[in-house]
Motif scaffolding. Structure first.
Motif, PDB file in Angstrom:
ATOM      1  N   ALA A 189       0.828  -1.213   0.000  1.00  0.00           N
ATOM      2  CA  ALA A 189       0.000   0.000   0.000  1.00  0.00           C
ATOM      3  C   ALA A 189       0.860   1.259   0.000  1.00  0.00           C
ATOM      4  O   ALA A 189       0.509   2.268  -0.619  1.00  0.00           O
ATOM      5  CB  ALA A 189      -0.943  -0.001   1.199  1.00  0.00           C
ATOM      6  N   ALA A 190       2.012   1.186   0.664  1.00  0.00           N
ATOM      7  CA  ALA A 190       2.902   2.348   0.760  1.00  0.00           C
ATOM      8  C   ALA A 190       3.553   2.690  -0.575  1.00  0.00           C
ATOM      9  O   ALA A 190       4.077   3.791  -0.728  1.00  0.00           O
ATOM     10  CB  ALA A 190       3.970   2.105   1.825  1.00  0.00           C
ATOM     11  N   THR A 191       3.509   1.776  -1.545  1.00  0.00           N
ATOM     12  CA  THR A 191       4.051   2.096  -2.868  1.00  0.00           C
ATOM     13  C   THR A 191       3.092   2.989  -3.652  1.00  0.00           C
ATOM     14  O   THR A 191       3.478   3.581  -4.646  1.00  0.00           O
ATOM     15  CB  THR A 191       4.341   0.821  -3.699  1.00  0.00           C
ATOM     16  OG1 THR A 191       3.115   0.150  -3.969  1.00  0.00           O
ATOM     17  CG2 THR A 191       5.327  -0.093  -2.985  1.00  0.00           C
ATOM     18  N   VAL A 192       1.847   3.071  -3.182  1.00  0.00           N
ATOM     19  CA  VAL A 192       0.817   3.843  -3.877  1.00  0.00           C
ATOM     20  C   VAL A 192       0.409   5.084  -3.079  1.00  0.00           C
ATOM     21  O   VAL A 192       0.127   6.130  -3.639  1.00  0.00           O
ATOM     22  CB  VAL A 192      -0.427   2.955  -4.138  1.00  0.00           C
ATOM     23  CG1 VAL A 192      -1.537   3.728  -4.797  1.00  0.00           C
ATOM     24  CG2 VAL A 192      -0.043   1.736  -4.949  1.00  0.00           C
ATOM     25  N   THR A 193       0.371   4.950  -1.759  1.00  0.00           N
ATOM     26  CA  THR A 193      -0.118   6.008  -0.876  1.00  0.00           C
ATOM     27  C   THR A 193       0.875   6.218   0.257  1.00  0.00           C
ATOM     28  O   THR A 193       1.396   5.243   0.803  1.00  0.00           O
ATOM     29  CB  THR A 193      -1.474   5.595  -0.261  1.00  0.00           C
ATOM     30  OG1 THR A 193      -2.367   5.228  -1.302  1.00  0.00           O
ATOM     31  CG2 THR A 193      -2.074   6.708   0.553  1.00  0.00           C
ATOM     32  N   GLU A 194       1.094   7.448   0.637  1.00  0.00           N
ATOM     33  CA  GLU A 194       1.987   7.729   1.758  1.00  0.00           C
ATOM     34  C   GLU A 194       1.326   7.266   3.054  1.00  0.00           C
ATOM     35  O   GLU A 194       0.209   7.668   3.377  1.00  0.00           O
ATOM     36  CB  GLU A 194       2.297   9.224   1.844  1.00  0.00           C
ATOM     37  CG  GLU A 194       3.293   9.544   2.937  1.00  0.00           C
ATOM     38  CD  GLU A 194       3.559  11.037   3.089  1.00  0.00           C
ATOM     39  OE1 GLU A 194       4.398  11.374   3.926  1.00  0.00           O
ATOM     40  OE2 GLU A 194       2.918  11.840   2.389  1.00  0.00           O
ATOM     41  N   LEU A 195       2.021   6.400   3.776  1.00  0.00           N
ATOM     42  CA  LEU A 195       1.517   5.875   5.042  1.00  0.00           C
ATOM     43  C   LEU A 195       2.417   6.330   6.181  1.00  0.00           C
ATOM     44  O   LEU A 195       3.554   6.752   5.957  1.00  0.00           O
ATOM     45  CB  LEU A 195       1.477   4.341   5.005  1.00  0.00           C
ATOM     46  CG  LEU A 195       0.576   3.717   3.951  1.00  0.00           C
ATOM     47  CD1 LEU A 195       0.689   2.199   3.993  1.00  0.00           C
ATOM     48  CD2 LEU A 195      -0.874   4.144   4.137  1.00  0.00           C
TER      49      LEU A 195
END
Length: 194
Positions: free
Chosen positions: A148-154
Protein backbone atom coordinates in the motif's frame (compact mmCIF):
# COMPACT_ATOMS: atom_id res chain seq x y z
CA UNK A 1 -13.91 18.37 15.04
CA UNK A 2 -11.66 15.29 15.28
CA UNK A 3 -11.91 13.05 18.32
CA UNK A 4 -9.23 13.47 21.01
CA UNK A 5 -6.46 10.87 20.92
CA UNK A 6 -7.68 9.09 24.06
CA UNK A 7 -11.41 9.59 23.44
CA UNK A 8 -13.21 6.29 22.78
CA UNK A 9 -15.14 5.68 19.60
CA UNK A 10 -18.89 5.85 20.10
CA UNK A 11 -20.85 3.58 17.80
CA UNK A 12 -24.59 4.09 17.88
CA UNK A 13 -25.36 1.95 14.84
CA UNK A 14 -23.25 -0.87 13.38
CA UNK A 15 -24.66 -1.00 9.86
CA UNK A 16 -24.74 2.15 7.74
CA UNK A 17 -25.34 0.81 4.21
CA UNK A 18 -22.50 3.13 3.15
CA UNK A 19 -20.35 0.24 1.97
CA UNK A 20 -22.98 -1.55 -0.08
CA UNK A 21 -21.50 -0.20 -3.33
CA UNK A 22 -18.00 -1.47 -2.55
CA UNK A 23 -16.60 1.66 -0.95
CA UNK A 24 -15.76 2.53 2.64
CA UNK A 25 -14.61 5.58 4.58
CA UNK A 26 -11.09 6.23 5.76
CA UNK A 27 -10.47 7.80 9.16
CA UNK A 28 -10.53 11.30 7.65
CA UNK A 29 -13.95 10.70 6.05
CA UNK A 30 -12.70 10.26 2.48
CA UNK A 31 -14.19 7.37 0.52
CA UNK A 32 -12.12 4.65 -1.13
CA UNK A 33 -12.72 1.26 -2.71
CA UNK A 34 -12.79 -1.66 -0.30
CA UNK A 35 -10.03 -3.07 -2.53
CA UNK A 36 -7.72 -0.13 -1.67
CA UNK A 37 -4.39 -1.34 -0.29
CA UNK A 38 -4.91 0.51 3.00
CA UNK A 39 -8.19 -1.33 3.54
CA UNK A 40 -6.44 -4.64 2.80
CA UNK A 41 -3.68 -3.76 5.27
CA UNK A 42 -5.84 -2.69 8.18
CA UNK A 43 -8.26 -5.53 7.51
CA UNK A 44 -5.35 -7.92 8.00
CA UNK A 45 -4.32 -6.04 11.15
CA UNK A 46 -7.87 -6.65 12.38
CA UNK A 47 -7.51 -10.36 11.50
CA UNK A 48 -4.24 -10.43 13.45
CA UNK A 49 -5.95 -8.87 16.44
CA UNK A 50 -8.68 -11.52 16.29
CA UNK A 51 -6.06 -14.29 16.12
CA UNK A 52 -4.41 -12.91 19.26
CA UNK A 53 -7.85 -12.78 20.87
CA UNK A 54 -8.28 -16.50 20.22
CA UNK A 55 -4.93 -17.16 21.90
CA UNK A 56 -5.98 -15.07 24.91
CA UNK A 57 -9.31 -16.91 25.14
CA UNK A 58 -7.42 -20.14 25.82
CA UNK A 59 -4.75 -21.31 28.22
CA UNK A 60 -1.82 -18.95 27.73
CA UNK A 61 1.08 -18.67 30.19
CA UNK A 62 0.46 -15.79 32.59
CA UNK A 63 3.73 -14.07 31.72
CA UNK A 64 2.60 -13.66 28.10
CA UNK A 65 -0.94 -12.44 28.75
CA UNK A 66 -0.25 -8.76 29.58
CA UNK A 67 2.05 -8.40 26.57
CA UNK A 68 -0.52 -9.88 24.20
CA UNK A 69 -3.28 -7.74 25.71
CA UNK A 70 -1.17 -4.59 25.24
CA UNK A 71 -0.44 -5.60 21.63
CA UNK A 72 -4.17 -6.01 20.97
CA UNK A 73 -4.73 -2.42 22.05
CA UNK A 74 -1.75 -1.18 20.05
CA UNK A 75 -3.09 -2.88 16.93
CA UNK A 76 -6.05 -0.48 17.07
CA UNK A 77 -3.52 2.37 16.85
CA UNK A 78 -1.88 0.60 13.90
CA UNK A 79 -5.25 0.30 12.16
CA UNK A 80 -6.05 3.94 12.91
CA UNK A 81 -2.69 5.00 11.47
CA UNK A 82 -3.37 3.03 8.29
CA UNK A 83 -6.88 4.46 7.96
CA UNK A 84 -5.89 8.13 8.05
CA UNK A 85 -3.74 9.56 5.25
CA UNK A 86 -0.22 10.35 6.48
CA UNK A 87 -0.54 14.10 5.84
CA UNK A 88 -3.46 14.47 8.29
CA UNK A 89 -2.07 15.68 11.62
CA UNK A 90 -3.28 15.13 15.15
CA UNK A 91 -4.44 11.54 14.65
CA UNK A 92 -3.43 8.26 16.25
CA UNK A 93 -0.08 7.17 14.89
CA UNK A 94 2.35 4.38 15.64
CA UNK A 95 5.02 5.93 17.85
CA UNK A 96 8.65 4.96 18.31
CA UNK A 97 7.95 4.13 21.97
CA UNK A 98 5.63 1.33 20.80
CA UNK A 99 8.42 -0.17 18.66
CA UNK A 100 10.87 0.24 21.56
CA UNK A 101 8.54 -1.69 23.90
CA UNK A 102 8.33 -4.55 21.39
CA UNK A 103 12.13 -4.69 21.24
CA UNK A 104 12.35 -4.70 25.05
CA UNK A 105 9.85 -7.58 25.15
CA UNK A 106 11.84 -9.46 22.48
CA UNK A 107 15.03 -9.15 24.55
CA UNK A 108 13.32 -10.05 27.84
CA UNK A 109 11.56 -13.19 26.60
CA UNK A 110 14.37 -14.34 24.32
CA UNK A 111 16.92 -14.21 27.16
CA UNK A 112 15.46 -17.33 28.78
CA UNK A 113 15.14 -19.43 25.63
CA UNK A 114 17.61 -22.06 24.45
CA UNK A 115 19.74 -21.25 21.44
CA UNK A 116 18.11 -22.18 18.14
CA UNK A 117 19.81 -25.08 16.38
CA UNK A 118 17.12 -25.77 13.80
CA UNK A 119 14.03 -24.21 12.24
CA UNK A 120 11.04 -24.18 14.57
CA UNK A 121 7.86 -25.87 13.38
CA UNK A 122 4.66 -24.05 14.33
CA UNK A 123 3.09 -26.07 17.11
CA UNK A 124 3.68 -27.52 20.52
CA UNK A 125 1.06 -26.20 22.89
CA UNK A 126 -2.21 -24.76 21.65
CA UNK A 127 -1.05 -21.29 22.78
CA UNK A 128 2.25 -21.61 20.89
CA UNK A 129 0.51 -22.79 17.73
CA UNK A 130 -1.97 -19.91 17.95
CA UNK A 131 0.80 -17.37 18.42
CA UNK A 132 2.63 -18.81 15.41
CA UNK A 133 -0.57 -18.38 13.38
CA UNK A 134 -0.79 -14.76 14.57
CA UNK A 135 2.86 -14.30 13.50
CA UNK A 136 2.09 -15.42 9.94
CA UNK A 137 -0.89 -13.05 9.77
CA UNK A 138 1.35 -10.27 11.06
CA UNK A 139 3.84 -10.94 8.26
CA UNK A 140 1.00 -10.68 5.72
CA UNK A 141 -0.16 -7.39 7.29
CA UNK A 142 3.40 -6.09 6.95
CA UNK A 143 3.57 -7.10 3.26
CA UNK A 144 0.19 -5.50 2.55
CA UNK A 145 1.29 -2.32 4.33
CA UNK A 146 4.49 -2.17 2.26
CA UNK A 147 2.48 -2.76 -0.92
CA UNK A 148 0.00 0.00 0.00
CA UNK A 149 2.90 2.35 0.76
CA UNK A 150 4.05 2.10 -2.87
CA UNK A 151 0.82 3.84 -3.88
CA UNK A 152 -0.12 6.01 -0.88
CA UNK A 153 1.99 7.73 1.76
CA UNK A 154 1.52 5.88 5.04
CA UNK A 155 2.73 6.50 8.56
CA UNK A 156 6.46 5.69 8.55
CA UNK A 157 6.42 3.42 11.61
CA UNK A 158 3.51 1.13 10.71
CA UNK A 159 5.60 -1.40 8.77
CA UNK A 160 8.42 -1.14 11.35
CA UNK A 161 5.96 -1.95 14.15
CA UNK A 162 4.54 -4.94 12.28
CA UNK A 163 8.03 -6.24 11.45
CA UNK A 164 9.09 -6.04 15.10
CA UNK A 165 5.78 -7.54 16.26
CA UNK A 166 6.27 -10.59 14.06
CA UNK A 167 9.68 -11.09 15.70
CA UNK A 168 8.10 -10.82 19.13
CA UNK A 169 5.34 -13.27 18.24
CA UNK A 170 7.97 -15.82 17.15
CA UNK A 171 9.72 -15.41 20.50
CA UNK A 172 6.44 -15.58 22.44
CA UNK A 173 5.45 -18.79 20.65
CA UNK A 174 8.76 -20.34 21.69
CA UNK A 175 8.23 -18.97 25.21
CA UNK A 176 4.74 -20.48 25.40
CA UNK A 177 6.23 -23.92 24.81
CA UNK A 178 9.13 -23.33 27.20
CA UNK A 179 6.90 -22.05 30.01
CA UNK A 180 4.63 -25.08 29.60
CA UNK A 181 7.71 -27.38 29.67
CA UNK A 182 6.69 -28.64 26.24
CA UNK A 183 9.33 -29.74 23.75
CA UNK A 184 9.65 -27.33 20.88
CA UNK A 185 8.83 -28.94 17.54
CA UNK A 186 11.90 -28.61 15.33
CA UNK A 187 12.44 -29.24 11.64
CA UNK A 188 14.28 -32.48 10.95
CA UNK A 189 16.04 -32.47 7.58
CA UNK A 190 15.00 -35.39 5.43
CA UNK A 191 12.25 -36.46 7.86
CA UNK A 192 9.83 -37.13 5.02
CA UNK A 193 12.24 -39.26 2.99
CA UNK A 194 12.58 -42.84 3.61
Amino acid sequence: MPRARDEPVRLTRIYTRGGDAGETSLGDGSRVSKLDGRIEAFGTVDELNAAIGIVLAGAVPGELRPVLERVQNELFDVGADLSVPAHVEGRLRVEQSMVDRLEEDCDRFNAGLPELKSFVLPGGTTAAAGIHLARTICRRAERETLRAATVTELGPLVAVYLNRLSDLLFILARSANALAHHDEPLWKPGATRG
